[in-house]
Design a protein around this motif. Structure first.
Motif, PDB file in Angstrom:
ATOM      1  N   ILE A  14       0.850  -1.183   0.000  1.00 49.45           N
ATOM      2  CA  ILE A  14       0.000   0.000   0.000  1.00 49.45           C
ATOM      3  C   ILE A  14       0.890   1.238   0.000  1.00 49.45           C
ATOM      4  O   ILE A  14       1.929   1.275   0.662  1.00 49.45           O
ATOM      5  CB  ILE A  14      -0.950  -0.002   1.213  1.00 49.45           C
ATOM      6  CG1 ILE A  14      -1.979   1.122   1.081  1.00 49.45           C
ATOM      7  CG2 ILE A  14      -0.199   0.089   2.523  1.00 49.45           C
ATOM      8  CD1 ILE A  14      -3.115   0.994   2.061  1.00 49.45           C
TER       9      ILE A  14
ATOM     10  N   ASP B 167      -5.256   2.721   3.529  1.00 50.61           N
ATOM     11  CA  ASP B 167      -6.047   1.519   3.316  1.00 50.61           C
ATOM     12  C   ASP B 167      -7.524   1.865   3.203  1.00 50.61           C
ATOM     13  O   ASP B 167      -8.247   1.278   2.383  1.00 50.61           O
ATOM     14  CB  ASP B 167      -5.820   0.541   4.464  1.00 50.61           C
ATOM     15  CG  ASP B 167      -6.417  -0.823   4.173  1.00 50.61           C
ATOM     16  OD1 ASP B 167      -6.064  -1.409   3.142  1.00 50.61           O
ATOM     17  OD2 ASP B 167      -7.244  -1.286   4.971  1.00 50.61           O
TER      18      ASP B 167
ATOM     19  N   ARG C 232      -8.743   4.689   2.088  1.00 51.56           N
ATOM     20  CA  ARG C 232      -8.941   5.288   0.764  1.00 51.56           C
ATOM     21  C   ARG C 232      -8.961   4.217  -0.318  1.00 51.56           C
ATOM     22  O   ARG C 232      -9.752   4.284  -1.259  1.00 51.56           O
ATOM     23  CB  ARG C 232      -7.835   6.310   0.477  1.00 51.56           C
ATOM     24  CG  ARG C 232      -7.921   7.576   1.317  1.00 51.56           C
ATOM     25  CD  ARG C 232      -7.028   8.652   0.738  1.00 51.56           C
ATOM     26  NE  ARG C 232      -5.633   8.257   0.711  1.00 51.56           N
ATOM     27  CZ  ARG C 232      -4.775   8.464   1.705  1.00 51.56           C
ATOM     28  NH1 ARG C 232      -5.188   9.077   2.812  1.00 51.56           N
ATOM     29  NH2 ARG C 232      -3.516   8.090   1.604  1.00 51.56           N
ATOM     30  N   ALA C 233      -8.071   3.226  -0.171  1.00 54.53           N
ATOM     31  CA  ALA C 233      -8.020   2.158  -1.170  1.00 54.53           C
ATOM     32  C   ALA C 233      -9.317   1.352  -1.168  1.00 54.53           C
ATOM     33  O   ALA C 233      -9.811   0.954  -2.236  1.00 54.53           O
ATOM     34  CB  ALA C 233      -6.825   1.234  -0.887  1.00 54.53           C
TER      35      ALA C 233
ATOM     36  N   GLU D  76     -11.956   3.402  -2.894  1.00 54.45           N
ATOM     37  CA  GLU D  76     -11.749   3.383  -4.340  1.00 54.45           C
ATOM     38  C   GLU D  76     -12.166   2.045  -4.938  1.00 54.45           C
ATOM     39  O   GLU D  76     -12.770   1.994  -6.009  1.00 54.45           O
ATOM     40  CB  GLU D  76     -10.275   3.655  -4.651  1.00 54.45           C
ATOM     41  CG  GLU D  76      -9.895   3.572  -6.126  1.00 54.45           C
ATOM     42  CD  GLU D  76     -10.602   4.622  -6.978  1.00 54.45           C
ATOM     43  OE1 GLU D  76     -10.559   4.494  -8.207  1.00 54.45           O
ATOM     44  OE2 GLU D  76     -11.189   5.582  -6.427  1.00 54.45           O
ATOM     45  N   GLN D  77     -11.864   0.956  -4.215  1.00 51.20           N
ATOM     46  CA  GLN D  77     -12.265  -0.355  -4.709  1.00 51.20           C
ATOM     47  C   GLN D  77     -13.779  -0.472  -4.754  1.00 51.20           C
ATOM     48  O   GLN D  77     -14.347  -1.017  -5.715  1.00 51.20           O
ATOM     49  CB  GLN D  77     -11.686  -1.454  -3.805  1.00 51.20           C
ATOM     50  CG  GLN D  77     -11.958  -2.870  -4.292  1.00 51.20           C
ATOM     51  CD  GLN D  77     -11.333  -3.141  -5.653  1.00 51.20           C
ATOM     52  OE1 GLN D  77     -10.177  -2.809  -5.879  1.00 51.20           O
ATOM     53  NE2 GLN D  77     -12.099  -3.734  -6.552  1.00 51.20           N
TER      54      GLN D  77
END
Length: 301
Positions: A57, A155, A157-158, A161-162
């Motif tokens: 990440i 994490d 934010r990820a 986004e996912q």
């Protein structure tokens, strides 16, 4: 950035008596790896337990912070190696063959010392190891406390986004299903004018040609229409856009095969289709011809 758990594979080198009363699951230190260490598992017991490694990440850090984190990582790994060496000494064992021994099994670089150690002595050796690992973790703790909040934020934010990408994918799939259904329901016909090498396409309720069958029909090698311009009736294009909720080009990109990306010109049919589409095979026909070949039949668009 990846969180690795550095653990020790004691059972490859120690017997049950030496391991009595000790849980190897407690012999680990977790370190954020700025870069992936190489070769540590070849120097002794230290190894990367990849089952506990999270995905990489990206986190924000200054050059100074990254350098400091890398130094802390190196110091922690060196301390782990020293802890291994001390445990070997406390258990009355020794390393043969240098640092880069090929393995930890008996006969592969490790041998028992001549004097035997009691269960109590082994227990004390592991107690001292646990204390050393605790000290290593404590020295590394300020770096962990600096990195962890950024990892959690990145994490989160990820994951957002996912979730956004999954939602967009589901919406595209639903849209494509609508486009495909519309293409299957719409019936087309066409006329060809040889004078300007144009194929005039228009909706015709009495036709049997679906969009996919029209695509197959216009690409038949025997029709020799490769490179011809396609003129779609303006009113029919507008109707497709109204029903689909998208412009004609977007609709066409979904319902046409991948090699036919320009609805205004007929490409040659590739040897195999480049992707799935809603097309099918039809009988020879659907277009209007006059005489022995395709020609102007009047009523151009």
């Amino acid at each position: 950035m990846t969180l690795y758990r550095y653990s020790f594979n004691f059972r490859y080198a120690l017997n049950d008596r030496q391991m009595a009363g000790f849980d190897p699951g407690r012999a680990f230190v977790e370190i954020y790896a700025v870069d992936t260490p190489e070769g540590r598992d070849e120097r002794g017991w230290t190894c990367l337990d990849r089952r506990t490694a999270t995905r990489s990440i990206r986190v924000e850090a200054t050059d100074g912070e990254s350098a400091a984190w890398a130094r802390a990582q190196t110091a922690a790994l060196d301390a782990l190696w020293t802890a291994e060496q001390q445990l070997v000494h406390d258990l009355g064992m020794r390393i043969e063959g240098g640092f880069f021994s090929p393995g930890l099994r008996r006969g592969s670089g490790w041998s028992a010392a001549r004097r035997r150690r009691s269960r109590t002595a082994s227990r004390q050796a592991f107690d001292r190891l646990e204390q050393r690992l605790h000290d290593i973790a404590e020295r590394y703790r300020p770096v962990r406390e600096q990195i962890e909040p950024r990892v959690h934020e990145a994490d989160a934010r990820a994951q957002e986004e996912q979730a956004r990408l999954w939602k967009a994918q589901r919406e595209r799939e639903k849209r494509d299903d609508r486009f495909t259904e519309l293409a299957a329901q719409t019936r087309w016909s066409y006329r060809v004018t040889e004078s300007d090498r144009t194929v005039h396409v228009f909706r015709a309720d009495d036709s049997t040609l679906t969009t996919g069958e029209l695509i197959d029909e216009l690409q038949r090698p025997t029709h020799h229409l490769t490179g011809y311009t396609v003129h779609w009736a303006a009113a029919d294009r507008a109707e497709i856009e109204h029903v689909s909720g998208a412009d004609f080009t977007t609709w066409w990109a979904v319902v046409a095969p991948g090699h036919w990306n320009d609805s205004r010109r007929i490409p040659s049919r590739p040897p195999t289709r480049s992707g799935p589409y809603i097309g099918g095979h039809s009988s020879y026909g659907g277009g209007n011809s006059c005489g022995g070949g395709f020609s102007s039949c009047g009523g151009g668009f």
